[in-house]
Design an enzyme around this catalytic site. Structure first.
Site, PDB file in Angstrom:
ATOM      1  N   GLY A  24       2.976  -9.874  15.128  1.00 48.92           N
ATOM      2  CA  GLY A  24       1.675 -10.517  15.299  1.00 48.92           C
ATOM      3  C   GLY A  24       0.485  -9.656  14.926  1.00 48.92           C
ATOM      4  O   GLY A  24      -0.654 -10.066  15.111  1.00 48.92           O
ATOM      5  N   ARG A  29       7.889   4.864  25.503  1.00 46.11           N
ATOM      6  CA  ARG A  29       9.319   4.680  25.233  1.00 46.11           C
ATOM      7  C   ARG A  29       9.706   5.551  24.049  1.00 46.11           C
ATOM      8  O   ARG A  29       8.851   6.155  23.401  1.00 46.11           O
ATOM      9  CB  ARG A  29       9.610   3.214  24.875  1.00 46.11           C
ATOM     10  CG  ARG A  29       8.787   2.741  23.673  1.00 46.11           C
ATOM     11  CD  ARG A  29       9.245   1.432  23.108  1.00 46.11           C
ATOM     12  NE  ARG A  29       8.297   0.892  22.154  1.00 46.11           N
ATOM     13  CZ  ARG A  29       8.198   1.232  20.882  1.00 46.11           C
ATOM     14  NH1 ARG A  29       8.991   2.173  20.410  1.00 46.11           N
ATOM     15  NH2 ARG A  29       7.312   0.670  20.080  1.00 46.11           N
ATOM     16  N   GLY A  84       2.669  -6.751  23.184  1.00 48.03           N
ATOM     17  CA  GLY A  84       3.639  -7.000  22.123  1.00 48.03           C
ATOM     18  C   GLY A  84       4.252  -5.710  21.642  1.00 48.03           C
ATOM     19  O   GLY A  84       3.770  -4.620  21.961  1.00 48.03           O
ATOM     20  N   GLY A 136       6.710  -3.749  18.197  1.00 46.26           N
ATOM     21  CA  GLY A 136       7.247  -3.827  16.840  1.00 46.26           C
ATOM     22  C   GLY A 136       6.302  -4.375  15.797  1.00 46.26           C
ATOM     23  O   GLY A 136       6.748  -4.930  14.791  1.00 46.26           O
ATOM     24  N   SER A 137       4.989  -4.254  15.992  1.00 45.36           N
ATOM     25  CA  SER A 137       3.988  -4.772  15.049  1.00 45.36           C
ATOM     26  C   SER A 137       4.044  -6.293  14.898  1.00 45.36           C
ATOM     27  O   SER A 137       3.469  -6.851  13.970  1.00 45.36           O
ATOM     28  CB  SER A 137       4.142  -4.133  13.655  1.00 45.36           C
ATOM     29  OG  SER A 137       3.907  -2.747  13.725  1.00 45.36           O
TER      30      SER A 137
END
Length: 408
Positions: A161, A281, A156, A158-159
């Site tokens: 979940g 990234r 996942g 962008g934090s």
């Protein structure tokens, strides 16, 4: 002579999408975005950019599209501002004999369980962790590690979940959220159960094997991890900086990284830096802070690497940058938001951005999407930059009418 093009596999709805396009144009390149849904990136239509609709999860389809584009353009390089497709970018670069990241290293790094295994084998300090496949595993592993724990999807960005679970009720609630159909999984459901390592959070930004700068992060209230403030350069002693840089380089070595951008999140504990996550990234908003603080344009330098040109990572100047997020305290409909132009006029405010417009629904998810705007200030000192950003922040206000069934 064919026009030189930069292929961008997907864009970015956050802070890095348009800057990649603009940097490519400044370098004389024609940016072309390949996306499963180009409409989701507002800047493509606003800037009248070329985009091609293609299934970016299908490597063969991407190869076919790039081959078609090569009949018209000289493809100088292929990259992406979005982590989810970065391994695919590496495979495309290898297929077309272009500079790019090692796709196998990227895939291992993007699987957070595999990442932690490799970091542990490399002697890099990380939190205690377990991999759970079901609710029974989550409950058992949380008891084994000891509450509070962090629950997060094994794959996942962008934090999304990610949540701190402080007691058994929060643990059960978030487990049900992740496994009960509410969370959208990009892979088979697997949950990391991690020890909650406490201490200041720092993000090291690297290009290749060079540590370019370290940003200090501050989050809003738990149980979520929504950024409220960032400081660059992070206020560190020389010894703290050296130890963070050392752990960062050891992390790259353990994961087989070292080409292009990486950002590494870590907490400073009583024993020093503990790595929370390695992201292969460019960081979301950090390049802007580094450019304002040091005069180094990481996105432009990354594109130079992608097209096979030499980069220049030398610091041009040294300023202190403070970023402050605008985060609503309730869900509902945004009635109005005002003060952006007044905040931007404050001396020392470098940028003000408002992401939302009146009549937009506001639904807090506990991740990066909760931010509805930001204010950035720059000055020679941390105290001065904080005072400036506060003045700008105080000039912005908004009104939200709650949804009829919304709770505090």
């Amino acid at each position: 002579m064919a026009r030189r093009a930069l292929i961008l596999v997907e864009g970015h709805r956050g802070s890095n999408g348009l800057p990649y396009v603009q940097a490519a144009q400044r370098l004389g390149l024609h940016p072309i975005t390949l996306s499963a849904d180009p409409v989701q990136y507002d800047y493509i239509a606003a800037e009248r950019l070329e985009a091609v609709r293609v299934d970016t999860d299908d490597l063969d389809a991407l190869i076919s599209e790039c081959s078609r584009l090569r009949e018209t353009y000289d493809i100088a390089g292929i990259t992406s501002p979005w982590e989810a497709v970065y391994a695919t970018v590496g495979k495309l670069c290898r297929h077309f004999s272009l500079p790019g990241p090692n796709p196998a290293s990227i895939e291992r790094c993007c699987d957070k369980f595999a990442q932690r295994q490799l970091l542990a084998e490399g002697g890099v300090p990380i939190p205690a962790y377990r991999l759970a496949a079901n609710a029974a595993d989550v409950e058992s592993f949380a008891a084994e590690i000891g509450l509070p724990v962090i629950l997060k999807p094994a794959v996942g960005v962008g934090s999304t979940g990610v949540r701190l679970c402080r007691d058994v009720e929060e643990l059960a609630e978030h487990t049900n959220y992740l496994l009960g159909g509410s969370h959208i999984w990009r892979s088979s459901p697997r949950i990391l159960v991690e020890d909650f390592v406490q201490g200041p959070l720092y993000v090291a930004n690297l290009m290749g094997n060079d540590v370019i700068g370290i940003v200090a992060y501050e989050f809003g209230p738990p149980p979520h991890f929504v950024t409220r403030e960032c400081i660059f350069p992070a206020p560190l002693t020389d010894d703290e900086y050296r130890r963070i840089a050392d752990v960062s380089l050891r992390s790259l070595q353990a994961l087989g990284l070292g080409w292009g951008p990486t950002n590494i999140e870590m907490r400073w504990t009583k024993l020093g830096p503990v790595v929370i996550e390695v992201n292969p990234r460019m960081a979301g908003g950090d390049p802007k802070l580094i450019q304002l603080g040091y005069g180094v344009d990481l996105i432009t330098e990354h594109i130079k690497l992608v097209i096979g040109e030499g980069w220049d990572l030398r610091t041009r100047h040294s300023q202190t940058v403070v970023y402050r997020s605008l985060v609503p305290d309730r869900d509902g409909i945004l009635d109005w938001i005002d003060g952006g132009s007044r905040a931007a006029a404050v001396p020392g405010v470098a940028e003000v951005k408002l992401h939302v417009k009146p009549n937009s629904p506001i639904v807090r998810r506990g991740d990066y999407q909760d931010c509805i705007g930001y204010v950035i200030a720059v000055s020679p000192s941390l105290a001065q930059s904080r005072a400036i950003v506060q003045r700008g922040f105080d000039l912005i206000s908004w009104s939200i009418t709650r949804f009829p069934t919304a709770r505090e």
